[in-house]
Design a protein around this motif. Sequence first.
Motif, PDB file in Angstrom:
ATOM      1  N   ASP A   1       0.851  -1.188   0.000  1.00 22.17           N
ATOM      2  CA  ASP A   1       0.000   0.000   0.000  1.00 22.17           C
ATOM      3  C   ASP A   1       0.892   1.244   0.000  1.00 22.17           C
ATOM      4  O   ASP A   1       1.331   1.708   1.040  1.00 22.17           O
TER       5      ASP A   1
ATOM      6  N   GLU B   1       0.196   4.276  -0.563  1.00 25.23           N
ATOM      7  CA  GLU B   1      -0.499   5.359   0.134  1.00 25.23           C
ATOM      8  C   GLU B   1      -0.135   5.332   1.614  1.00 25.23           C
ATOM      9  O   GLU B   1       0.242   6.340   2.208  1.00 25.23           O
ATOM     10  N   GLU B   2      -0.254   4.140   2.168  1.00 29.33           N
ATOM     11  CA  GLU B   2       0.013   3.935   3.585  1.00 29.33           C
ATOM     12  C   GLU B   2       1.458   4.311   3.907  1.00 29.33           C
ATOM     13  O   GLU B   2       1.729   4.959   4.903  1.00 29.33           O
TER      14      GLU B   2
ATOM     15  N   GLU C   1       2.481   7.734   4.727  1.00 28.28           N
ATOM     16  CA  GLU C   1       1.910   8.256   5.960  1.00 28.28           C
ATOM     17  C   GLU C   1       2.672   7.791   7.186  1.00 28.28           C
ATOM     18  O   GLU C   1       2.653   8.440   8.211  1.00 28.28           O
TER      19      GLU C   1
ATOM     20  N   GLU D   1       6.983  10.601   8.917  1.00 20.61           N
ATOM     21  CA  GLU D   1       7.095  11.911   8.313  1.00 20.61           C
ATOM     22  C   GLU D   1       8.525  12.065   7.831  1.00 20.61           C
ATOM     23  O   GLU D   1       9.385  12.610   8.528  1.00 20.61           O
TER      24      GLU D   1
ATOM     25  N   LYS E   1      -0.177  11.496  16.707  1.00 19.91           N
ATOM     26  CA  LYS E   1       0.532  11.267  15.450  1.00 19.91           C
ATOM     27  C   LYS E   1       1.906  10.675  15.699  1.00 19.91           C
ATOM     28  O   LYS E   1       2.361   9.801  14.969  1.00 19.91           O
TER      29      LYS E   1
ATOM     30  N   THR F   1       1.349   7.012  16.140  1.00 22.77           N
ATOM     31  CA  THR F   1       0.974   6.265  14.937  1.00 22.77           C
ATOM     32  C   THR F   1       2.150   6.202  13.965  1.00 22.77           C
ATOM     33  O   THR F   1       2.307   5.230  13.245  1.00 22.77           O
ATOM     34  N   ARG F   2       3.001   7.238  13.989  1.00 23.27           N
ATOM     35  CA  ARG F   2       4.128   7.236  13.058  1.00 23.27           C
ATOM     36  C   ARG F   2       5.234   6.278  13.441  1.00 23.27           C
ATOM     37  O   ARG F   2       6.106   5.985  12.631  1.00 23.27           O
TER      38      ARG F   2
ATOM     39  N   ASP G   1      -8.017  13.474  10.298  1.00 19.69           N
ATOM     40  CA  ASP G   1      -7.429  13.551   8.966  1.00 19.69           C
ATOM     41  C   ASP G   1      -7.047  12.133   8.550  1.00 19.69           C
ATOM     42  O   ASP G   1      -7.621  11.170   9.061  1.00 19.69           O
ATOM     43  N   ASP G   2      -6.088  12.009   7.664  1.00 18.19           N
ATOM     44  CA  ASP G   2      -5.745  10.675   7.185  1.00 18.19           C
ATOM     45  C   ASP G   2      -5.096   9.811   8.262  1.00 18.19           C
ATOM     46  O   ASP G   2      -5.152   8.591   8.222  1.00 18.19           O
ATOM     47  N   GLU G   3      -4.442  10.466   9.219  1.00 18.58           N
ATOM     48  CA  GLU G   3      -3.753   9.700  10.254  1.00 18.58           C
ATOM     49  C   GLU G   3      -4.609   9.477  11.483  1.00 18.58           C
ATOM     50  O   GLU G   3      -4.619   8.409  12.076  1.00 18.58           O
TER      51      GLU G   3
ATOM     52  N   ARG H   1      -8.074   9.009  12.743  1.00 15.64           N
ATOM     53  CA  ARG H   1      -9.375   8.687  12.164  1.00 15.64           C
ATOM     54  C   ARG H   1     -10.382   8.385  13.263  1.00 15.64           C
ATOM     55  O   ARG H   1     -10.009   8.042  14.377  1.00 15.64           O
TER      56      ARG H   1
END
Lengths: 689, 689
Positions: B559, B561-562, B565, B568, B623, B626-627, B652-654, B656
Amino acid sequence: MMVTLRKQYVVSRPVYSEDSLAEDHEKIHRKHKALMEHVKEYLTSCDANRAKKAVVSVLPVIGWMRMYRVREWLLGDVVSGVSTGLVAIMQGSFPVLSLMVGAVVTRLVPEDGPHANITDFEGLTQDQQRVLVASSVTFLMGIFQLAMGVLQVGFIVVYLSDTLVSGFTTAAAVHILVSQLKFVLGLSVPGINGPLSMIYTLEKIFVQITSTNICDLVMSIVIMVVVFIVKELNDRYRAKLPVPIPIEVIVTVIACGVSYGFNFEKRYDVEVVGTMVKGYEPPIVPSVQVFQESAAEAFPVAIVGFTVAFSVAKVYANKHDYPIDGNQELVAFGVSNMFGATFRSFAASTALSRTAVQESSGGKTQVAGLISAMMAMIVTVALGFLLEPLPRSVLGALVIVNLKGMLMQFREILYLWRRDKPECVVWVGTCLGAILLGLDFGLAVGLGIELLTVVFRTQFPRCSILANLPGTDLYRDQKDYPLVCEPKGVKIFRIPSPIFFANIEFFRNKLVEAVGFNPLRVLRKRNKALRKIKKLLQKRDPGITENGLEDLFWTATNDPEENTEVLELPADLKELPFQMNWSAELPSEFSVPTVNLHSLILDFSAVSFLDISAMKGLKMALKEFTRVDVDVYIVSCDALIMEKLHSCMFFDDEIRTSMFFPTLHDAMLDVLEKHQDNSTGSVLKDTKL
Amino acid sequence: MMVTLRKQYVVSRPVYSEDSLAEDHEKIHRKHKALMEHVKEYLTSCDANRAKKAVVSVLPVIGWMRMYRVREWLLGDVVSGVSTGLVAIMQGSFPVLSLMVGAVVTRLVPEDGPHANITDFEGLTQDQQRVLVASSVTFLMGIFQLAMGVLQVGFIVVYLSDTLVSGFTTAAAVHILVSQLKFVLGLSVPGINGPLSMIYTLEKIFVQITSTNICDLVMSIVIMVVVFIVKELNDRYRAKLPVPIPIEVIVTVIACGVSYGFNFEKRYDVEVVGTMVKGYEPPIVPSVQVFQESAAEAFPVAIVGFTVAFSVAKVYANKHDYPIDGNQELVAFGVSNMFGATFRSFAASTALSRTAVQESSGGKTQVAGLISAMMAMIVTVALGFLLEPLPRSVLGALVIVNLKGMLMQFREILYLWRRDKPECVVWVGTCLGAILLGLDFGLAVGLGIELLTVVFRTQFPRCSILANLPGTDLYRDQKDYPLVCEPKGVKIFRIPSPIFFANIEFFRNKLVEAVGFNPLRVLRKRNKALRKIKKLLQKRDPGITENGLEDLFWTATNDPEENTEVLELPADLKELPFQMNWSAELPSEFSVPTVNLHSLILDFSAVSFLDISAMKGLKMALKEFTRVDVDVYIVSCDALIMEKLHSCMFFDDEIRTSMFFPTLHDAMLDVLEKHQDNSTGSVLKDTKL
């Protein structure tokens, strides 16, 4: 995309009250550390490693210099440093601090009249005395700041919330805007300090608005428009431009040339920068006598100087997402003020205008600051004469156009009003306070409002009545869901905030509103009815029983102990040989409200603390309900609060630990068990075997 | 006895996240009323019934007169009224108010020097001018109080917590004790007002301590001992005595007789009450000019007068368990001050000393007040001469001995210190402030400290790490229970208070402490390692793979896209054709800390509000986790907070909405589902089918 979970949740365990849970799951008896033990532990853990860390944390230059990315950052730093340096040379220091220090100087060395009785002044000219006072105040301010940094009181900056800082810096920008107006208009207005000084300054400007220097005004407007447009272009084509166009530098050079070529100073009576003092003077010893005279004034200067600088720093830290440390900043300010003061420098803080110039012209690190400082040094020593013809209005225009970003913060008012009214009040209050009362009082006002919002938010929360979501053990606000199950005779009241002195009455009122009756009033009416009945009994009037009073009596009281507890009756009514059945229909002469509630469940999950002042009120509220035969349940009570209730003798014969349950569902199952005969929500039964 | 519940709790339902719960249980879309709608609703609901209630609430005399229990209360009221009346006649008004009003009088009509420029003074003697000023200030104070009562701002009394009131009244008792010392010692000391006045008064007393009048001192000590003992006896035999022994009256009568018989005034130079003004003077019209001159001073007098009286009332309301209403008290004070002022009366507040006398001598209702007022009237008109020989020291001794109850409140310090340190600080701060700075500033200091404790309590709560109680769906502080189950790689962190600007950093630090690593640091180290790897790859060094770097790569990124994210990364690192497996062992040259956590569950059940300033910090904290590939769950989040998060674009995308779960157990089951391969607590599995 939402991910829907369809795994099954199955729980089978005993219904627990807090008491029975304690039986099954043994709890450790923990002794909480006393205050002194915490202090002792902190002191013993101060070892070499910690000391080293502390040193690095106050001297962060070591850290960031190693990480400097030359290729990415250097060019921007240089351009920005030059631009800022140019503005820095010709602009005074931060206006508010100038005015505050100026007030001390004027007090100790007044224009005319006798100066303060300070022996250190002997043999000095008035100007030298003034320099001595200013540098001594700066030195003292540095001592205060260093001391605060070493004592680690930089934590006070946590109270500078983003909202407060935004309102405060906007007000500072407005102050600077007003202070530059006189340059742009070519007027001469004295500096004014203290509350409402901005109003007075504006008044003084408008009084002489007809004397505006048209040359200054036109030049300023042209420069503002040009710089504004170029800056917009810089923003838009940020990706394509190797470095932003240094429009401030270009404008300054052109303005210098034009002003010199057409001799603006003589021809249009434009005020120019003029001759600057060249070179440097020898160091100076601060005067201890001045310290003694000005200590009370130097402390607020130290606080305001630091706070303004820190709040501006925080705006950019938020924008560029890096952390800043209050103690470190305090140490930096303290040392630089003390060091600078010995070289006759003025109190250091931030210059909002130059910070804005530095950031918007692409400066990234302290290297830009270094370059602007070097610029200032070179210019003052060698190139100063080149800038002599520069009109002051050009500098004013450059400052004003760079305030755009700060002033755009006004948009936050609308944003905050829509989302969070208390924060909007903080913003507007801080900004108005700082504009009208000056930055020092404004800061105090803002902090006060901000802290009050915390109290208000906890004081007036939105209470809710919960009900069961059918088929689950979950309980939600019944207003939010159309299909919820609320068994008859049960109310679940959620207390959504800490309970303390200022909101206990609020909760009692909300609770009365939620259940639909005032237990105290019911209790009083019942007592009154009982007194009436007793009188009737004493008269032995045979007519009473016929009047249907017999319905009111239970045959006998099985538990006399219990009986005395049920109602707080006056002593002489205790001898009544019966107990009332208040749910029965009473004759109309006894106007006792009926209570159609048998159980009240209080959800304490959001009660994060409970103070001793509120505990008494809470206990009274609970007792009022138990005395009108409503079973009270308290669920999800924090373990710390339970401990405190025990230590404060909260529990007695009426308020027992057995009313505490771990979850809403446990309490509800217990209620349903006790009142099986009552019709209960059928859906609730699904979850119960 | 504890009741153990052994019913079974069985729940079988889908595992819900907040999102899936919303699918199954439709939520009503509620529009919350705007501020204006609330105001409108309030205004439209002002009907006749409400008005009637309001009238009764400000004139409660109608209510309680109907309920007066003659046989129970009258005797006590009469005895108490007489005792209080006696003290009232010969004692001045409440000392603090006297000093505050006195300051205005002295300013407008100074002893010598020109008085203020007020035309109303023309033709009046100095004494008459002073009376005019005092009564005008009293009238103005009444206007302020009445206005506050009518505007219903009596709610401010909710901030007078029991603790604050206790500290404040204790300080007032100390003030009165000191003010009576001069009478007991027979010294003459002028009244002093303002901060540190008590210190100055004590200094003045001790300077002339050698001039003590031994007769006064001996008499006072004898009276204090006798009254103290009799009062103890009254307390002990309360049940047997028909009415408490009116020891104050007896002592006064004896003292009068003895003083007259032995001519104390002449023989021992004892100061006596002396000649009293007889009869009444005509009404007086307050001076509007004085209003204008004294408005700024009358307002604090109004506030202090009311607050002191209300806080004393609250002490007794607590003791005897009856409610008091701030607005009603304000109206009462306002009307009586305005009415009284026209008859030359002085500013009314409470007399702590007389209140204490009235209560401890058995007074129950306002009838006692009425009787003491009548006493005062009779005495001043007719019997005043009988009291002329009474030594002032006797009155002082009576006041001091009656302060015992108030001063006993000092014991609360120890009680509060053991149970609730912040409240102890409030008590001591209020008391010390009021003793040293005077009651007006002391009240402000106390209120400030008290409001700060609310902030501090929410700012520094005790965070905890929760774990599962085996065999249940309950989660408790793992430090409290020896046998808890915490699955590997999962941390449950409970945030036990609201989240706002002042504590968001505190929580971030606590969270880092709880999980054992700083996600930001890990992220930075990882990025650094990635940059290194990229450099190595760019050099195409064939040696890298041999060095074991291949272990670091996943074969392909499914993925893309993933991938962008997850970390960073600086823009130029996005092109990396692989994703790192950070849990694998890395070569020592890449010092990246290992993260042995895959899921972090945040318990939000006690988060009663979340402000916008803190939201940004919270989002950054989430964030960061999650990062570094930690799944974050938020459980039991309040519905209002959810709404606010939506309106403030928190998601946002991160971050949810799918990270929100209704209960801890739902979240835990979801975690276990996702990480089935990991070893999980076997007991937890019991609850899951």
